[in-house]
Design a protein around this motif. Sequence first.
Motif, short mmCIF file in Angstrom:
data_model
loop_
_atom_site.label_atom_id
_atom_site.label_comp_id
_atom_site.label_asym_id
_atom_site.label_seq_id
_atom_site.Cartn_x
_atom_site.Cartn_y
_atom_site.Cartn_z
N LYS A 119 0.81 -1.22 0.00
CA LYS A 119 0.00 0.00 0.00
C LYS A 119 0.85 1.26 0.00
CE LYS A 119 -0.49 -0.02 5.06
NZ LYS A 119 -1.46 -0.07 6.20
N HIS A 120 2.12 1.14 0.35
CA HIS A 120 2.98 2.32 0.40
C HIS A 120 3.54 2.71 -0.97
CE1 HIS A 120 2.81 2.15 4.74
NE2 HIS A 120 3.23 0.89 4.73
N ASN A 121 3.70 1.75 -1.88
CA ASN A 121 4.27 2.09 -3.18
C ASN A 121 3.32 1.86 -4.35
OD1 ASN A 121 4.31 -0.70 -3.49
ND2 ASN A 121 6.54 -0.90 -3.41
N ILE A 122 2.12 1.32 -4.10
CA ILE A 122 1.23 1.03 -5.22
C ILE A 122 0.82 2.30 -5.96
CG2 ILE A 122 -0.83 1.10 -3.75
CD1 ILE A 122 -0.17 -1.12 -6.87
N GLY A 123 0.71 3.41 -5.25
CA GLY A 123 0.37 4.66 -5.93
C GLY A 123 1.43 5.08 -6.93
N ARG A 124 2.67 4.93 -6.54
CA ARG A 124 3.76 5.29 -7.45
C ARG A 124 3.84 4.32 -8.63
NH1 ARG A 124 10.20 6.25 -5.94
NH2 ARG A 124 10.63 7.57 -7.76
N ILE A 125 3.57 3.05 -8.37
CA ILE A 125 3.57 2.07 -9.45
C ILE A 125 2.45 2.37 -10.43
CG2 ILE A 125 3.17 -0.38 -9.98
CD1 ILE A 125 4.54 -1.01 -7.27
N ALA A 126 1.28 2.73 -9.93
CA ALA A 126 0.17 3.09 -10.81
C ALA A 126 0.50 4.34 -11.62
CB ALA A 126 -1.10 3.30 -9.99
N ALA A 127 1.14 5.32 -10.97
CA ALA A 127 1.48 6.57 -11.66
C ALA A 127 2.50 6.36 -12.77
CB ALA A 127 2.01 7.58 -10.64
N ALA A 128 3.28 5.28 -12.67
CA ALA A 128 4.28 4.99 -13.70
C ALA A 128 3.64 4.54 -15.00
CB ALA A 128 5.25 3.92 -13.20
N GLN A 129 2.37 4.15 -14.96
CA GLN A 129 1.60 3.78 -16.15
C GLN A 129 2.26 2.66 -16.95
OE1 GLN A 129 1.13 7.88 -17.84
NE2 GLN A 129 -1.06 7.50 -17.54
N PHE A 130 2.68 1.62 -16.27
CA PHE A 130 3.17 0.45 -16.99
C PHE A 130 2.03 -0.11 -17.84
CE2 PHE A 130 5.98 0.46 -13.22
CZ PHE A 130 7.21 0.48 -13.87
N ASP A 131 2.35 -0.49 -19.06
CA ASP A 131 1.33 -1.04 -19.94
C ASP A 131 0.88 -2.42 -19.48
OD1 ASP A 131 1.14 0.86 -22.40
OD2 ASP A 131 3.27 0.68 -21.99
N TYR A 132 1.74 -3.08 -18.75
CA TYR A 132 1.44 -4.43 -18.29
C TYR A 132 2.37 -4.75 -17.14
CZ TYR A 132 1.89 -9.56 -18.28
OH TYR A 132 1.97 -10.87 -17.90
N LEU A 133 1.86 -5.45 -16.14
CA LEU A 133 2.66 -5.83 -14.99
C LEU A 133 2.48 -7.33 -14.75
CD1 LEU A 133 3.08 -3.67 -11.84
CD2 LEU A 133 2.91 -6.14 -11.62
N GLY A 134 3.55 -8.11 -14.95
CA GLY A 134 3.48 -9.55 -14.78
C GLY A 134 3.98 -9.96 -13.40
N ILE A 135 3.18 -10.75 -12.71
CA ILE A 135 3.52 -11.23 -11.37
C ILE A 135 3.59 -12.75 -11.40
CG2 ILE A 135 2.77 -11.39 -8.96
CD1 ILE A 135 1.52 -8.63 -9.25
N SER A 136 4.66 -13.30 -10.87
CA SER A 136 4.90 -14.74 -10.95
C SER A 136 4.19 -15.49 -9.83
CB SER A 136 6.41 -15.02 -10.88
OG SER A 136 7.08 -14.40 -11.96
N ILE A 137 3.43 -16.51 -10.22
CA ILE A 137 2.76 -17.41 -9.28
C ILE A 137 3.09 -18.83 -9.73
CG2 ILE A 137 0.55 -18.26 -8.39
CD1 ILE A 137 1.15 -15.52 -7.36
N ASP A 138 3.90 -19.53 -8.96
CA ASP A 138 4.38 -20.85 -9.40
C ASP A 138 3.74 -22.00 -8.63
OD1 ASP A 138 6.13 -20.35 -11.58
OD2 ASP A 138 7.45 -19.34 -10.17
N GLY A 139 2.46 -21.83 -8.30
CA GLY A 139 1.72 -22.85 -7.58
C GLY A 139 0.85 -22.19 -6.54
N LEU A 140 0.03 -22.98 -5.87
CA LEU A 140 -0.70 -22.46 -4.73
C LEU A 140 0.26 -22.28 -3.56
CD1 LEU A 140 -4.01 -24.48 -5.12
CD2 LEU A 140 -3.40 -22.24 -6.06
N GLN A 141 -0.24 -21.86 -2.43
CA GLN A 141 0.63 -21.31 -1.38
C GLN A 141 1.83 -22.18 -1.03
OE1 GLN A 141 -1.35 -19.50 1.95
NE2 GLN A 141 0.32 -19.99 3.34
N ASP A 142 1.62 -23.44 -0.67
CA ASP A 142 2.73 -24.29 -0.21
C ASP A 142 3.76 -24.51 -1.31
OD1 ASP A 142 1.56 -24.40 2.24
OD2 ASP A 142 0.74 -26.43 2.00
N VAL A 143 3.29 -24.80 -2.52
CA VAL A 143 4.20 -25.06 -3.64
C VAL A 143 4.94 -23.79 -4.02
CG1 VAL A 143 4.33 -25.72 -6.07
CG2 VAL A 143 2.89 -27.04 -4.50
#
Length: 397
Positions: A119-143
Amino acid sequence: MLRISHYLRALARPDAVPQPGSTAPRSARPPVVIWNLLRRCNLTCKHCYATSADSPFRDELDTNEALRVIDDLHAAGVRVLILSGGEPLLRPDLFQLANHARQLGFFVALSTNGTLIDKHNIGRIAAAQFDYLGISIDGLQDVHDAWRQMPGSYACAMQAIALCRQHGIRVGLRTTLTQQNSAQLPAILDLMRQHDVQKFYLSHLNYSGRGKRSSKFDATQQDTRKIMHMLFERAWSDVVADADTDFVTGNNDADGVLLLQWVQSRIPQHARRLLAMLSDWGGNASGTGIANIDNRGDVHPDTYWWQHSVGNVRRLSFREIWFERPAPLLLQLRQRPRPVGGRCARCRWLSICNGNTRTRAWAAGDLWGADPGCYLGDAEIGMPDDASASLPTPCSA
């Protein structure tokens, strides 16, 4: 990279999908550039091609050098820039670099593990206007937490996805397929619906960096085919429903052939048109449509080629490295057909997949040998006892 949704939309609504704007040879087109801005990362993922760690690395490009590289890429015609790491959010000048690229007209994407978005940096990330932001998820929580070797990393990544969507940022889930998460793929795909995520990128495991040591965890060929068919079905369902989603795969160009088989089975009236589009796509784009710049300015044919540099942007311009004075490796990768051996040399679909992933073949001991990650059977690739004669072939398109 196989743009599954793009091709299926083109089949369903050919007038609604823009056609490629360039007829220039592949080697003359500016590539998509994936730039590892730094090597430091707060995670130590088992499949990391950069072998990152949570410590500073020497001799990385400074801010002025990085700004000059962005200008240099623009002058070379590059217009798509993916900022990666390590973890790019650890680089203090990330937003300055991203803003400079955006002002020049680049499509700018950010590839992150998501754990540092809050919540502290999401505003700055939004203001940067990235065309796309990829977040890695390599399984459910334990995996995921075990594969990323950090307890709580899954929860942090999912929180990042929620924050990004709350701020209107277009988000994609990025998953590397392994034995550990293959059974969880349906649930991972369901996360798209639950969190209003627009894109899903499935990466096949590439044997590079720590991923080379983790090759024993690669998904089985049977599981890989099952997952691919699941992606095709989901993508087609969304196309029919006119949903704003995008399914993409990377690091196994046999996916294009399997998609052709799926279309032949499910919507056979479109098979020949898809064959023409896949032939134009041309399969593996390492050294042509994809380029990588690492944290020290070394240029590679793609992100998995860090063992071999084709030049350095501190000493030569990107245009010189990529177009004017290409290294022997680039020239070999750009040959059509590529000088591959083994099953790849005899494959009827070589013009579509282009010999698949050469770094995986290199990890197996022969750079130009067969890609051990190919899951197509002998009959499917046109070897003896061919059972796929009903499929359209490249020469009859």
